[in-house]
Scaffold this motif. Structure first.
Motif, PDB file in Angstrom:
ATOM      1  N   ILE A   1      16.919   8.072   1.977  1.00  0.00           N
ATOM      2  CA  ILE A   1      15.810   8.752   2.656  1.00  0.00           C
ATOM      3  C   ILE A   1      14.624   8.649   1.702  1.00  0.00           C
ATOM      4  N   THR A   2      13.490   8.177   2.201  1.00  0.00           N
ATOM      5  CA  THR A   2      12.358   7.926   1.281  1.00  0.00           C
ATOM      6  C   THR A   2      11.211   8.906   1.513  1.00  0.00           C
ATOM      7  N   ARG A   3      10.495   9.180   0.432  1.00  0.00           N
ATOM      8  CA  ARG A   3       9.305  10.031   0.531  1.00  0.00           C
ATOM      9  C   ARG A   3       8.433   9.832  -0.711  1.00  0.00           C
ATOM     10  N   GLY A   4       7.244  10.392  -0.648  1.00  0.00           N
ATOM     11  CA  GLY A   4       6.380  10.461  -1.838  1.00  0.00           C
ATOM     12  C   GLY A   4       5.900   9.110  -2.332  1.00  0.00           C
TER      13      GLY A   4
ATOM     14  N   SER B   1       0.839  -1.196   0.000  1.00  0.00           N
ATOM     15  CA  SER B   1       0.000   0.000   0.000  1.00  0.00           C
ATOM     16  C   SER B   1       0.878   1.251   0.000  1.00  0.00           C
ATOM     17  N   PRO B   2       0.497   2.281  -0.764  1.00  0.00           N
ATOM     18  CA  PRO B   2       1.268   3.538  -0.725  1.00  0.00           C
ATOM     19  C   PRO B   2       0.901   4.413   0.471  1.00  0.00           C
ATOM     20  N   GLU B   3       0.006   3.932   1.330  1.00  0.00           N
ATOM     21  CA  GLU B   3      -0.436   4.766   2.459  1.00  0.00           C
ATOM     22  C   GLU B   3       0.554   4.679   3.617  1.00  0.00           C
ATOM     23  N   ILE B   4       1.725   5.233   3.381  1.00  0.00           N
ATOM     24  CA  ILE B   4       2.787   5.215   4.396  1.00  0.00           C
ATOM     25  C   ILE B   4       3.434   6.595   4.444  1.00  0.00           C
ATOM     26  N   THR B   5       4.052   6.895   5.573  1.00  0.00           N
ATOM     27  CA  THR B   5       4.680   8.213   5.745  1.00  0.00           C
ATOM     28  C   THR B   5       6.103   8.211   5.186  1.00  0.00           C
TER      29      THR B   5
ATOM     30  N   ALA C   1      -0.987  -1.319   4.597  1.00  0.00           N
ATOM     31  CA  ALA C   1      -0.161  -0.139   4.911  1.00  0.00           C
ATOM     32  C   ALA C   1       0.782  -0.457   6.062  1.00  0.00           C
ATOM     33  N   ILE C   2       0.259  -1.163   7.070  1.00  0.00           N
ATOM     34  CA  ILE C   2       1.092  -1.543   8.227  1.00  0.00           C
ATOM     35  C   ILE C   2       2.236  -2.455   7.755  1.00  0.00           C
TER      36      ILE C   2
ATOM     37  N   VAL D   1       9.312   4.854   9.242  1.00  0.00           N
ATOM     38  CA  VAL D   1       8.141   4.928   8.354  1.00  0.00           C
ATOM     39  C   VAL D   1       6.926   4.373   9.100  1.00  0.00           C
ATOM     40  N   GLN D   2       5.805   5.111   9.016  1.00  0.00           N
ATOM     41  CA  GLN D   2       4.576   4.701   9.699  1.00  0.00           C
ATOM     42  C   GLN D   2       3.474   4.463   8.674  1.00  0.00           C
TER      43      GLN D   2
END
Ligand code: ZN
Length: 414
Positions: A233-236, A165-169, A194-195, A185-186
């Motif tokens: 470092i990850t994002r987006g 799932s892309p629903e992560i911080t 997502a978890i 990452v949460q």
């Protein structure tokens, strides 16, 4: 296929990333754009109609991704657009349903994941090899990891497998500064996928550090006194989704010239032809001559060309008003060269705009509107005589949303 036979006009849309700014004392209380000597853009603005544009709404800060989504007439209403899939598309990797892509920085960390440099000294050489070493990792589940170098110190990280799932911080604190740590990452929802994805990504980040700190490229960098790229470092995070095909929607052939992988990727997802080259660095040292040549060639073959220039945004983030002013001046010279060398028989419209403001005093994006204008034959011109934030505030377009500015441009082309 070009529709040039049907279309009487062509358009060059110059997008200066992060152009908008605020008055700066060292520039005599002018903005970098106001302080820059821009004879070509000033001449064009006198032949055109100017205004101020809110990308989404007044005071709303957006990133390059959302800014370009609006400039490319994408529908923002159905929510989650991560920058990861755009970064991946920029290097020709398109997601399948179920995949998750993230945007990464190679960074330098010390001790307990404390960030010493979020860009690993803006590493360029060796990034592909570092990415390959990460793609070979196994995270002990059915998830496959693919890491691909994009621009400079950046990469796209693709996760393939079931129940992602892309629903992560973000693990990126998204701030500059001393003493910041990489974030755990949460999941950003209670969805079990997502978890699971957050937990897998945390494992990947830890394993990446183990692989990278021992990598010969980093050992060599340390020997030479350079910062090692020992972490990601990850994002987006984002998944596969529908994008409006702008070329089809408008019935025009459209190209995008850029050195920035997010912009190139989004342009591809939006049905545009992406044109780039290694000399386009998406930085202050980009080869603007080359960009001018590629843009002129593109204007021969395409009805419309988006020309994206990143330098003003970089200087804004680096809080360097003098550099921002100088880059804008170089942009103006490129505009002059394009106009001088353009030999097409079509009517040529020139649009100028930006994806957001990056004030040098702030060092990050702001919600300030951006100055824009459209120049070409048959326009209801106004009295604006120079390209600047405050001069454009008096223009005939008034203060409008970016969506409406883009619609206005296309109205002249078909
Ligand atoms: Zn920026």
């Amino acid at each position: 296929m070009s529709n040039s036979e049907k279309v009487r006009s062509k358009c060059l849309f110059v997008i200066q990333d992060g152009l908008g700014d605020r008055p700066i004392a060292e520039l005599g209380e002018r903005t970098p754009l106001e302080a820059a000597r821009t004879p070509h853009m000033d001449r064009l603005v006198r032949q055109g109609v100017a205004g101020l544009v809110d990308i989404v709404a007044p005071g709303v800060r957006v990133g390059t991704d959302v800014g370009h989504l609006v400039l490319l007439e994408q529908d923002l209403s159905d929510g989650h657009y991560g920058r990861g899939p755009m970064e991946a598309a920029g290097v020709g990797i398109f997601l399948e349903p179920g995949d998750v892509a993230l945007r990464c920085n190679f960074a330098t960390i010390k001790g307990d994941f404390k960030i010493a440099d979020r860009r690993a000294g803006r590493i360029r050489d060796g990034v592909e090899e570092l990415c390959e070493s990460l793609s070979a990792m196994s995270v002990g589940s059915d998830v496959k990891v693919l890491c691909v170098a994009t621009t400079e110190h950046r990469a796209a990280l693709l996760l393939k497998g079931a129940n992602l799932s892309p629903e992560i911080t973000d693990s990126d604190p998204n701030r500059e500064g001393e003493g910041l740590h990489l974030l755990e990452v949460q999941p950003s929802s209670k969805d079990p996928d997502a978890i699971r994805t957050a937990s897998i990504l945390n494992k990947i980040i830890r394993q990446a550090h183990d692989i990278l700190r021992k990598h010969p490229i980093n050992q060599d960098r340390e020997r030479r006194g350079l910062l090692p790229a020992n972490a990601i470092i990850t994002r987006g995070a984002g998944g596969a989704r529908h994008y409006v095909n702008l070329a089809e929607k408008r019935g025009l052939s459209i190209a995008c010239v850029s050195g920035e992988s997010t912009v190139l990727g989004l342009a591809r997802l939006a049905g545009l032809t992406s044109l780039t080259g290694p000399e386009m660095t998406a930085n202050l040292d980009t080869d603007l001559e080359r960009k001018a040549t590629v843009t002129l060639e593109a204007l021969e073959h395409f009805d419309m060309v988006y020309l994206h220039l990143k330098g003003a945004d970089i200087a804004g983030h680096d809080r360097q008003p003098g550099l921002k002013r100088d880059f804008i001046e170089r942009t103006d010279q490129v505009v002059g060269e394009i106009l001088q060398r353009y030999q097409g028989s079509h009517k040529l419209y020139l649009a100028f705009g930006a994806d957001h403001s990056t004030p040098c005093g702030l060092g990050e994006h702001s919600g300030d509107p951006v100055p824009v204008f459209l120049s070409g034959p048959g326009l209801r011109t106004d009295s604006v005589a120079s390209y600047g934030e405050r001069s454009c505030a008096c223009g005939g377009l008034g203060r409008i949303r970016c969506h409406d500015f883009v619609a206005t441009i296309f109205d002249y082309l078909v």
